[in-house]
Write a protein that holds these residues in place. Structure first.
Motif, PDB file in Angstrom:
ATOM      1  N   UNK A  50       4.877   6.923 -11.513  1.00 62.57           N
ATOM      2  CA  UNK A  50       4.520   6.301 -10.240  1.00 62.57           C
ATOM      3  C   UNK A  50       5.031   4.872 -10.280  1.00 62.57           C
ATOM      4  N   UNK A  51       5.789   4.487  -9.271  1.00 58.37           N
ATOM      5  CA  UNK A  51       6.432   3.174  -9.287  1.00 58.37           C
ATOM      6  C   UNK A  51       6.561   2.631  -7.872  1.00 58.37           C
ATOM      7  N   UNK A  52       6.763   1.319  -7.807  1.00 60.18           N
ATOM      8  CA  UNK A  52       7.075   0.705  -6.503  1.00 60.18           C
ATOM      9  C   UNK A  52       8.425   0.007  -6.559  1.00 60.18           C
ATOM     10  N   UNK A  53       9.074   0.048  -7.705  1.00 62.81           N
ATOM     11  CA  UNK A  53      10.283  -0.756  -7.905  1.00 62.81           C
ATOM     12  C   UNK A  53      11.430  -0.326  -6.985  1.00 62.81           C
ATOM     13  N   UNK A  54      12.004  -1.307  -6.318  1.00 63.07           N
ATOM     14  CA  UNK A  54      13.139  -1.041  -5.426  1.00 63.07           C
ATOM     15  C   UNK A  54      14.392  -1.002  -6.299  1.00 63.07           C
ATOM     16  N   UNK A 106       0.816  -1.232   0.000  1.00 64.75           N
ATOM     17  CA  UNK A 106       0.000   0.000   0.000  1.00 64.75           C
ATOM     18  C   UNK A 106       0.843   1.272   0.000  1.00 64.75           C
ATOM     19  N   UNK A 107       1.863   1.290  -0.827  1.00 63.36           N
ATOM     20  CA  UNK A 107       2.671   2.497  -0.969  1.00 63.36           C
ATOM     21  C   UNK A 107       3.354   2.490  -2.325  1.00 63.36           C
ATOM     22  N   UNK A 108       3.710   3.664  -2.787  1.00 60.91           N
ATOM     23  CA  UNK A 108       4.419   3.817  -4.059  1.00 60.91           C
ATOM     24  C   UNK A 108       5.176   5.131  -3.982  1.00 60.91           C
ATOM     25  N   UNK A 109       6.052   5.365  -4.949  1.00 63.83           N
ATOM     26  CA  UNK A 109       6.700   6.680  -4.980  1.00 63.83           C
ATOM     27  C   UNK A 109       6.413   7.371  -6.305  1.00 63.83           C
ATOM     28  N   UNK A 111      -4.093  -2.938  -5.370  1.00 62.12           N
ATOM     29  CA  UNK A 111      -4.195  -1.826  -4.412  1.00 62.12           C
ATOM     30  C   UNK A 111      -3.524  -0.574  -4.969  1.00 62.12           C
ATOM     31  N   UNK A 112      -2.348  -0.756  -5.564  1.00 55.60           N
ATOM     32  CA  UNK A 112      -1.615   0.392  -6.123  1.00 55.60           C
ATOM     33  C   UNK A 112      -2.426   1.027  -7.256  1.00 55.60           C
ATOM     34  N   UNK A 113      -2.966   0.184  -8.127  1.00 59.69           N
ATOM     35  CA  UNK A 113      -3.755   0.700  -9.259  1.00 59.69           C
ATOM     36  C   UNK A 113      -4.960   1.494  -8.749  1.00 59.69           C
ATOM     37  N   UNK A 114      -5.639   0.940  -7.756  1.00 54.87           N
ATOM     38  CA  UNK A 114      -6.812   1.639  -7.207  1.00 54.87           C
ATOM     39  C   UNK A 114      -6.407   2.974  -6.584  1.00 54.87           C
TER      40      UNK A 114
END
Ligand SMILES: [Zn+2]
Length: 426
Positions: free
Chosen positions: A371-375, A315-318, A399-402
């Protein structure tokens, strides 16, 4: 009293049905269906400008059609097709003020297989002085679409050859740019160059959902559907599926289209884009950006690699370039408090803001972020054959898409407008 009760009851019902509808439309099952199709071996790694990418182009087009999107104005299908040239050096020679130049001191940027020019050819002349940023200066002239002869100070002798790398970014130059190492400005000159030209075509896939009252204001949801294709085998696997990079982003784009079409109340025009040629130098977005007026683009949500958990967990992204506009803050405000966090980009030294298709539009002033979540420091399958669906978390991705969709609601409805991006001119 009765009136107040019914108003608040109505509000509750509205909120409940809104929440229900996003959960009904953006489901892990549907996310998985799209993601799995795009990242399947059948799609052959989706390498831009190869036949391997065509199947995925057809799939995305079919999804856009099923949803009920329209082609972009002036196009008859969802494909926005363009040609790129791949030049291969054959020869270059010439003189500047009578001084002989060999192929190490001449670089030609042109779509023609052969070029013969002199002081009577009508070329504009310019020089690049010692101490300038050579690459940036030449890049600027490449965008001008004029015939130009650039003489470059000989202090650049060592790095001059690096300019050839700029040819990769040329999808179809309209002007000829000749760059020559020379201690003097040219009065007379004669340059002859030959190259082998290969022409290749590629397509962005673009679907439009016209706005109700603010038709001329665009909101873009994008990702890139190209990946690396077939490459060096890892074990027995030579197909680079790009499940996270960026089938995940395209999945989000399709889901957003599906959701907003079902909702049917977007005041601004929504443009859903699957870019090609991202991995070859943001080529698809460069072509796209020339086909619309950037001033009309209110915001761009570019989505890249959202299939794994971010460094902060679920439930997070940057948001890359978080502080370059207030888009990230607006998104945060729109999601339910405590339910999701949009962070600032923690990998700023990697310059991610400039490395994806958002950069093309951001350079034109658009609040365009990725918008990404990739480490990015530790993601084990980044640009590897192992970037497969089984490494992704479909529930978290949903969740990220929503959250992206919900974060964008105020902008889609025309109530919120993010600040423009002002990049230093380069
Ligand atoms: Zn990518």
């Amino acid at each position: 009293m009765k009136k107040i009760i019914s108003a608040s009851l109505l509000l509750t019902i509205t909120i409940a049905s809104y929440a229900q509808s996003i959960d009904k439309i953006v489901t892990p099952k549907e996310v998985e269906r799209i993601e799995t199709t795009l990242a399947s071996d059948e799609m052959l790694g989706r390498k831009a400008f190869t036949p391997g990418i065509e199947k995925s182009a057809d799939f995305i087009s079919a999804e856009f059609k099923k949803i009920g999107l329209q082609p972009m104005q002036g196009l008859t299908s969802f494909r926005q097709t363009f040609e790129i040239i791949r030049p291969r050096f054959v020869s270059a020679s010439g003189t500047i003020n009578g001084e002989v130049k060999d192929n190490k001191s001449i670089i030609v940027f042109t779509a023609s297989p052969s070029l013969t020019v002199n002081e009577n050819s009508g070329y504009k002349k310019t020089t690049i002085a010692a101490g300038s940023n050579l690459n940036a200066e030449v890049s600027k002239y490449l965008k001008s679409n004029e015939n130009i002869l650039i003489t470059v100070d000989t202090s650049f002798t060592k790095t001059f050859g690096n300019l050839a790398a700029l040819k990769r970014a040329l999808y179809n130059p309209l002007g000829n740019v000749i760059v020559v190492l020379s201690p003097t400005e040219p009065t007379t000159f004669s340059i002859k160059a030959e190259q082998e030209i290969t022409k290749l075509t590629g397509s962005n896939i673009v679907g439009v959902l016209p706005g109700k009252s603010k038709k001329e204001e665009y909101v873009i949801f994008s990702g890139h559907y190209d990946h690396l294709g077939i490459g060096k085998p890892e074990g027995t696997d030579s197909i680079y599926n790009g499940a996270n990079d960026d089938a995940a982003g395209i999945t989000a784009v399709i889901m957003a289209a599906k959701y907003y079409k079902a909702l049917g109340n977007n005041e601004r025009t929504l443009v859903f884009v699957a870019f090609t040629g991202e991995e070859s130098g943001l080529l698809g977005s460069q072509f796209f950006s020339r086909k619309l007026n950037a001033k009309q683009v209110v915001a761009m949500f570019n989505i890249e690699m959202i299939g794994t958990e971010s460094k902060w967990g679920k439930a997070s992204a940057y948001v890359t370039g978080y502080n370059m506009s207030d888009l990230g803050k607006i998104m945060q405000k729109n999601v339910k408090e405590g339910s999701f966090t949009f962070y600032d980009d923690p990998y700023t030294t990697m310059r991610l803001f400039f490395r994806s298709d958002n950069a093309t539009l951001a350079r034109l002033g658009v609040p365009a972020h990725t918008i990404s979540t990739s480490k990015m420091d530790v993601e084990p399958f980044y640009h590897k054959a192992g970037d497969e669906v089984k490494t992704l978390d479909m529930d978290n991705m949903t969740t990220v898409i929503k959250a992206i969709i919900t974060g964008a609601t105020g902008i889609v409805s025309g109530k919120e407008t993010p600040t423009r991006v002002a990049l230093p001119t380069q």
